[in-house]
Structure formats: structure tokens, C-alpha cells
Design an enzyme around this catalytic site. Structure first.
Site, PDB file in Angstrom:
ATOM      1  CE  LYS A   1      -8.033  -0.216  10.198  1.00 52.73           C
ATOM      2  NZ  LYS A   1      -6.892  -0.529   9.315  1.00 52.73           N
TER       3      LYS A   1
ATOM      4  N   GLY B   1       0.849  -1.200   0.000  1.00 58.84           N
ATOM      5  CA  GLY B   1       0.000   0.000   0.000  1.00 58.84           C
ATOM      6  C   GLY B   1       0.879   1.242   0.000  1.00 58.84           C
ATOM      7  CB  CYS B   2       4.191   1.681  -1.563  1.00 56.60           C
ATOM      8  SG  CYS B   2       3.943   1.431  -3.349  1.00 56.60           S
ATOM      9  CB  SER B   3       0.494   4.344  -4.373  1.00 57.59           C
ATOM     10  OG  SER B   3      -0.768   3.885  -3.913  1.00 57.59           O
TER      11      SER B   3
ATOM     12  CE1 TYR C   1     -12.248   3.862  10.628  1.00 58.10           C
ATOM     13  CE2 TYR C   1     -11.522   2.880  12.692  1.00 58.10           C
ATOM     14  CZ  TYR C   1     -11.313   3.152  11.355  1.00 58.10           C
ATOM     15  OH  TYR C   1     -10.175   2.679  10.735  1.00 58.10           O
TER      16      TYR C   1
ATOM     17  CB  VAL D   1      -7.951  14.387   4.698  1.00 54.69           C
ATOM     18  CG1 VAL D   1      -8.832  14.320   3.461  1.00 54.69           C
ATOM     19  CG2 VAL D   1      -8.535  15.312   5.732  1.00 54.69           C
ATOM     20  CB  THR D   2      -5.928   9.031   3.344  1.00 56.06           C
ATOM     21  OG1 THR D   2      -6.882   8.146   3.944  1.00 56.06           O
ATOM     22  CG2 THR D   2      -4.857   9.384   4.360  1.00 56.06           C
TER      23      THR D   2
ATOM     24  CG  PHE E   1      -4.467  -2.962  -7.458  1.00 54.11           C
ATOM     25  CD1 PHE E   1      -3.751  -3.318  -8.582  1.00 54.11           C
ATOM     26  CD2 PHE E   1      -5.670  -3.618  -7.213  1.00 54.11           C
ATOM     27  CE1 PHE E   1      -4.215  -4.295  -9.447  1.00 54.11           C
ATOM     28  CE2 PHE E   1      -6.149  -4.597  -8.072  1.00 54.11           C
ATOM     29  CZ  PHE E   1      -5.415  -4.933  -9.189  1.00 54.11           C
TER      30      PHE E   1
ATOM     31  CB  ALA F   1      -7.027   1.535   2.912  1.00 54.66           C
TER      32      ALA F   1
HETATM   33  P1  NAD Z   1      -4.981   5.131   1.291  1.00 47.56           P
HETATM   34  O1  NAD Z   1      -6.233   4.912   0.551  1.00 47.56           O
HETATM   35  O2  NAD Z   1      -4.302   6.452   1.183  1.00 47.56           O
HETATM   36  O3  NAD Z   1      -3.895   4.011   0.841  1.00 47.56           O
HETATM   37  C1  NAD Z   1      -4.256   2.705   0.553  1.00 47.56           C
HETATM   38  C2  NAD Z   1      -3.141   2.005  -0.210  1.00 47.56           C
HETATM   39  O4  NAD Z   1      -3.542   0.654  -0.442  1.00 47.56           O
HETATM   40  C3  NAD Z   1      -2.834   2.602  -1.588  1.00 47.56           C
HETATM   41  O5  NAD Z   1      -1.450   2.551  -1.804  1.00 47.56           O
HETATM   42  C4  NAD Z   1      -3.519   1.636  -2.549  1.00 47.56           C
HETATM   43  O6  NAD Z   1      -2.943   1.567  -3.848  1.00 47.56           O
HETATM   44  C5  NAD Z   1      -3.300   0.339  -1.813  1.00 47.56           C
HETATM   45  N1  NAD Z   1      -4.196  -0.723  -2.218  1.00 47.56           N
HETATM   46  C6  NAD Z   1      -5.545  -0.795  -2.107  1.00 47.56           C
HETATM   47  N2  NAD Z   1      -5.982  -1.967  -2.593  1.00 47.56           N
HETATM   48  C7  NAD Z   1      -4.890  -2.662  -3.012  1.00 47.56           C
HETATM   49  C8  NAD Z   1      -4.670  -3.933  -3.600  1.00 47.56           C
HETATM   50  N3  NAD Z   1      -5.682  -4.778  -3.857  1.00 47.56           N
HETATM   51  N4  NAD Z   1      -3.413  -4.284  -3.915  1.00 47.56           N
HETATM   52  C9  NAD Z   1      -2.373  -3.452  -3.689  1.00 47.56           C
HETATM   53  N5  NAD Z   1      -2.507  -2.247  -3.120  1.00 47.56           N
HETATM   54  C10 NAD Z   1      -3.756  -1.861  -2.790  1.00 47.56           C
HETATM   55  O7  NAD Z   1      -5.286   4.733   2.788  1.00 47.56           O
HETATM   56  P2  NAD Z   1      -4.704   5.185   4.214  1.00 47.56           P
HETATM   57  O8  NAD Z   1      -5.690   6.055   4.843  1.00 47.56           O
HETATM   58  O9  NAD Z   1      -3.280   5.599   4.108  1.00 47.56           O
HETATM   59  O10 NAD Z   1      -4.804   3.795   4.982  1.00 47.56           O
HETATM   60  C11 NAD Z   1      -3.697   2.936   5.182  1.00 47.56           C
HETATM   61  C12 NAD Z   1      -3.899   2.208   6.489  1.00 47.56           C
HETATM   62  O11 NAD Z   1      -3.874   3.158   7.569  1.00 47.56           O
HETATM   63  C13 NAD Z   1      -5.264   1.492   6.605  1.00 47.56           C
HETATM   64  O12 NAD Z   1      -5.094   0.306   7.307  1.00 47.56           O
HETATM   65  C14 NAD Z   1      -6.089   2.476   7.399  1.00 47.56           C
HETATM   66  O13 NAD Z   1      -7.157   1.882   8.065  1.00 47.56           O
HETATM   67  C15 NAD Z   1      -5.029   2.987   8.376  1.00 47.56           C
HETATM   68  N6  NAD Z   1      -5.352   4.242   9.063  1.00 47.56           N
HETATM   69  C16 NAD Z   1      -5.852   5.301   8.373  1.00 47.56           C
HETATM   70  C17 NAD Z   1      -6.186   6.458   9.073  1.00 47.56           C
HETATM   71  C18 NAD Z   1      -6.766   7.649   8.352  1.00 47.56           C
HETATM   72  O14 NAD Z   1      -7.329   8.525   9.023  1.00 47.56           O
HETATM   73  N7  NAD Z   1      -6.636   7.741   7.075  1.00 47.56           N
HETATM   74  C19 NAD Z   1      -5.971   6.541  10.457  1.00 47.56           C
HETATM   75  C20 NAD Z   1      -5.404   5.468  11.115  1.00 47.56           C
HETATM   76  C21 NAD Z   1      -5.106   4.301  10.399  1.00 47.56           C
END
Ligand code: NAD
Length: 409
Positions: free
Chosen positions: A253, A57-59, A244, A284-285, A83, A149
Site C-alpha cells: 500500500k 476491479g468493478c465487480s 496490516y 467486510v469484502t 475476473f 484486490a
Molecule cells: P474485492 O475483493 O471486493 O474486489 C476486488 C476486485 O478485483 C473484484 O472486482 C475482482 O474481480 C477484481 N480482480 C481481482 N483479481 C483480478 C484480475 N486478475 N483481473 C481483473 N480483476 C481482478 O476487494 P475490495 O475490498 O473492494 O478491495 C478493493 C481495493 O480497496 C483494494 O485495493 C483494497 O486494498 C482496498 N481497500 C479495501 C478495504 C476493505 O476493508 N475491504 C479498505 C480500504 C481499502
């Protein structure tokens, strides 16, 4: 062509290549500045931090910020999996595609290895691909970040497609949400999830896939002695729990957190390693923008934290996670990791500061359309929302004609 943001139902459906690249470069610049400030030594400078890191999930969001922290503070070589939709000369790709391009460009410039794989991280073929790549490099992973995610996941054994839903359990949720583009307060509600929907969400966002990654990587012999893995979770305040923490996503979670405890024991036994969940700040993501009530809470939270001078974004959170939680030993080696009583790393400490939460609770209770602008950081929230898609980024000329959609310059 001139690219302007297209927002539909709280989702931005297009992206700006140069804006995404600039945002990524800004994050890299922040980490480099922090490296200087903290006196962190990269691997080449004799530092003992992470050397070979896998980021699932590097992007975008937390995964991208983790990869940047590993590479540009510690000099780690990285393999990233995400992805994303690839652009063509005339059709735009997803923001993560451009972020990856900008990351790879910056890594190459600094002489760091970066292998970026665009594939379904839930598939065994992708695991095999990653194992192949790390073996080709003659390396083993010393850190694995699990930051996926996704709304869907195909079970590699049964080929059944599971969908995650954002719903409460048992009773209907109703509460206020914010439409950030029109700055209006609206009522939103969600019906309780069925047992099947809960199970399905746990299948997608719980720990099953993380376990499978660690199992296959361990069996392939590509983990170093002392290798660590970290996945990300969220808890947040009481007012958001119904949708949530106590809702479908919260069940997933909790499963992820239990997986961390299980994997911790397994990795100790197999490679003398460790597994953690880090509870991060709400931000915000691309994933969080669609969760009801969260937008309202976050825009209030941002205002309160900015007033106190403690506000952080993804990159500040992840830089701090690496420097103050994961690599606290001599020469930035993997030190003792502080955790709470449930074996979770807490980097949401500033968000959950009782004083911050007290003000947020008061403002959440008193919020009306009339005091919305006074209580919420509408501009800050909207900026973050747009910037995740490469819009509203300082220094980018949005009136400039974009000739090709598949380049970031
Ligand atoms: P994001 O949507 O910015 O990033 C998700 C990443 O997952 C992207 O790189 C995407 O390409 C990748 N991805 C999704 N489906 C895929 C697949 N099938 N194969 C390969 N890659 C795939 O999300 P985020 O908010 O950075 O969330 C990342 C983690 O952090 C999650 O577990 C989320 O629950 C957790 N988190 C988020 C927050 C928040 O407020 N955003 C807070 C705490 C924890």
C-alpha cells in the site's frame, strides 16, 4: 435447487444469484436517493461530473460501489474489468459475476453504456481490449478507478507469477481473531515474511500495474484533458498495524501511495490530470474477510460507529468519495480535492475519529469470549459477510427453488 451459504475457514465458497442482484440493486437505489438529496445533475441533465469511467476491479466491494456511484449519480458510461467465474446453467459463478449482470441490467434500463470485460486486468491483452472498446465508443476516459484486490499477479514482461501474502515483518504476530460463524474468539498467529514474500506482495498489490495501465492508456491517447485516476488504500488503527499497515500488504500500500504521487506529476504533465490514493474505511469484502485480527477490529468498530450513527458500508463510502472529495466543483465538476500532507484522500475520517478509536482500543484490550457479544456487532458483521455472497439479503426468498444458476431473476 435451494442454495444455502457454504462457509469454510472464514470464506464463503458459494453465492446466491438473486441475492447478489438484490444487493447490487440496493446499492443503486441508495445512490439514486443520494443524487436526489444532493441535487446532483447527471451528464444528460447538464451536470459536469464524470462521463466515461474505467473501473478496474468493478465487480465487488469498493470497485462495484465506485462504478455504481459514477453511473447512477452522474450518468457516466462505464467500462468495467473484473475476473470472475462464469456460471453455467447448473453450476454457480462467483458473486461478482452476478453483480455485474445486475449492474449491466440497471445501466441498460437507464440508457447508460456499460461494457463489462471478464479478463485478467494485469495482462497487456486486457489493456489493449479496453483501449479498443473505448475507441469504438468514440470516447476518452475522464476517470480511472483502480480497485483490484488479488492474491496473484503475472508480470506481463517476465510471465513470472507473483503471490501476495498477509504476514508481519520481522517478528511473529499473535493476536485475537473472531470466527464469525461460530461467534468464538480464537488466537491467530503469523510468522514474519521473508524478503522475497514482501517483494512478491508489493509486485501484486503495489503500484506497478497501475502505472502500466496509465502509461498504456496515455500512449493510446484515450485520456481526456484533466483525467483523474484513484486507487484505494487502508491505514487503520495501531492494533492492526503489525499485520496490516506495517506488514506485507502495508508495504504494498505504501508503494501504491508513492505511485499516486509519481503518477500525479506525470498526469499533470501529460493531460493536466491528477492521481490520488483514497484511504477508505475498513469493511467486510471478499478480500478483507480473510485478514487475521481485522474481523475482530471491524466487528468492534461497526458496533461503535453504529452507536454513534456514523457507520458506512462500501456504497456510502464511495458515494461520499465522489460527492465530497472528487466532484466538488461547479455543476459537480472535478473540484479541488482535499488531501492530507501525503497527498492522500481521507474518506476513512469517520473511522479514524479519535473518539471512535478510543472506544475501539479499550474494547479490543478488554475483549473476552464472555463480553464478545456485548462489544462486537456480530450480527452486522455476519450479515455483511454473507451479503457479499448474496445471502441474508432482505426480500430474497432463500427457500425458493433456483432453477438456473446463470440468470439473476
Ligand atoms: P474485492 O475483493 O471486493 O474486489 C476486488 C476486485 O478485483 C473484484 O472486482 C475482482 O474481480 C477484481 N480482480 C481481482 N483479481 C483480478 C484480475 N486478475 N483481473 C481483473 N480483476 C481482478 O476487494 P475490495 O475490498 O473492494 O478491495 C478493493 C481495493 O480497496 C483494494 O485495493 C483494497 O486494498 C482496498 N481497500 C479495501 C478495504 C476493505 O476493508 N475491504 C479498505 C480500504 C481499502
Amino acid at each position: 435447487m435451494i442454495i444455502k451459504p457454504m462457509v469454510r475457514s472464514s470464506i464463503c465458497i458459494n453465492s446466491h444469484p438473486a441475492g447478489c442482484a438484490r444487493e447490487t440493486d440496493n446499492q443503486i437505489a441508495y445512490v439514486k436517493a443520494q443524487k436526489e438529496k444532493r441535487g446532483t445533475k447527471s451528464v444528460r441533465e447538464g451536470g459536469k461530473g464524470p462521463k466515461t469511467v474505467l473501473v478496474l476491479g468493478c465487480s465487488t466491494g469498493y470497485g462495484l460501489a465506485s462504478r455504481i456511484s459514477a453511473a447512477f449519480a452522474y450518468g457516466a458510461d462505464t467500462i468495467g474489468v473484473s475476473f470472475e467465474k462464469e456460471p453455467t446453467e447448473t453450476k454457480g459463478g462467483t458473486p461478482g459475476w452476478y453483480n455485474n449482470m445486475a449492474f449491466d441490467r440497471a445501466a441498460k434500463k437507464d440508457g447508460l453504456i456499460s461494457v463489462t470485460i471478464n479478463a485478467d486486468a494485469y495482462a497487456d491483452e486486457t489493456r489493449a481490449h479496453v483501449i479498443d472498446e473505448v475507441k469504438k465508443l468514440g470516447r476518452r476516459f475522464d476517470l480511472i478507478i483502480y480497485s483490484l484486490a488479488s492474491p496473484v499477479r503475472t508480470d506481463p514482461d517476465t510471465k513470472v507469477l507473483y503471490k501476495s501474502v498477509l504476514k508481519p515483518q520481522k517478528k511473529t504476530y499473535s493476536g485475537k481473531s473472531i470466527d464469525i460463524m461460530t461467534e468464538t474468539l480464537k488466537e491467530s498467529s503469523a510468522e514474519p515474511a521473508t524478503e522475497e514474500e514482501i517483494a512478491s506482495t508489493v509486485k501484486v498489490m503495489g503500484g506497478e500495474d497501475w502505472r502500466r495501465w496509465i502509461k498504456q492508456l496515455t500512449e493510446a491517447g484515450v485520456l481526456t484533458d484533466g483525467c483523474r485516476t484513484v486507487a484505494y488504500s487502508y491505514i487503520g488503527p495501531e492494533q492492526t498495524h503489525q499485520i496490516y499497515r506495517d506488514g506485507t500488504i502495508g508495504m504494498a500500500k505504501k508503494d501504491l501511495e508513492q505511485t499516486a504521487r509519481d503518477l500525479d506529476g506525470q498526469m499533470k504533465a501529460s493531460v493536466g490530470g491528477a492521481a490520488y490514493v483514497s484511504v477508505n474505511k475498513g469493511l467486510v469484502t471478499r478480500s478483507s474477510a480473510v485478514i487475521p485480527v481485522i474481523s475482530l477490529y471491524l466487528s468492534i468498530l461497526f458496533k461503535v460507529m453504529k452507536e454513534k450513527g456514523t457507520h458506512e458500508g462500501c456504497i456510502e463510502q464511495m458515494e461520499r468519495l465522489f460527492a465530497e472529495r472528487l466532484y466538488t466543483g461547479a455543476g459537480n465538476s472535478a473540484g479541488t480535492v482535499p488531501t492530507d500532507s501525503e497527498h492522500r484522500i481521507r474518506i476513512d475520517d469517520l473511522e479514524m475519529d479519535p473518539e471512535v478509536q478510543k472506544i475501539c482500543t479499550e474494547r479490543m484490550e478488554k475483549i473476552t469470549q464472555e463480553n464478545l457479544a456485548a462489544y462486537c456487532d456480530l450480527d452486522g458483521y455476519r450479515h455483511d459477510f454473507l451479503a457479499t455472497n448474496g445471502f441474508d439479503v432482505e426480500g430474497v426468498d432463500y427457500d425458493k427453488d433456483v432453477e438456473r444458476m446463470d440468470v439473476i431473476d
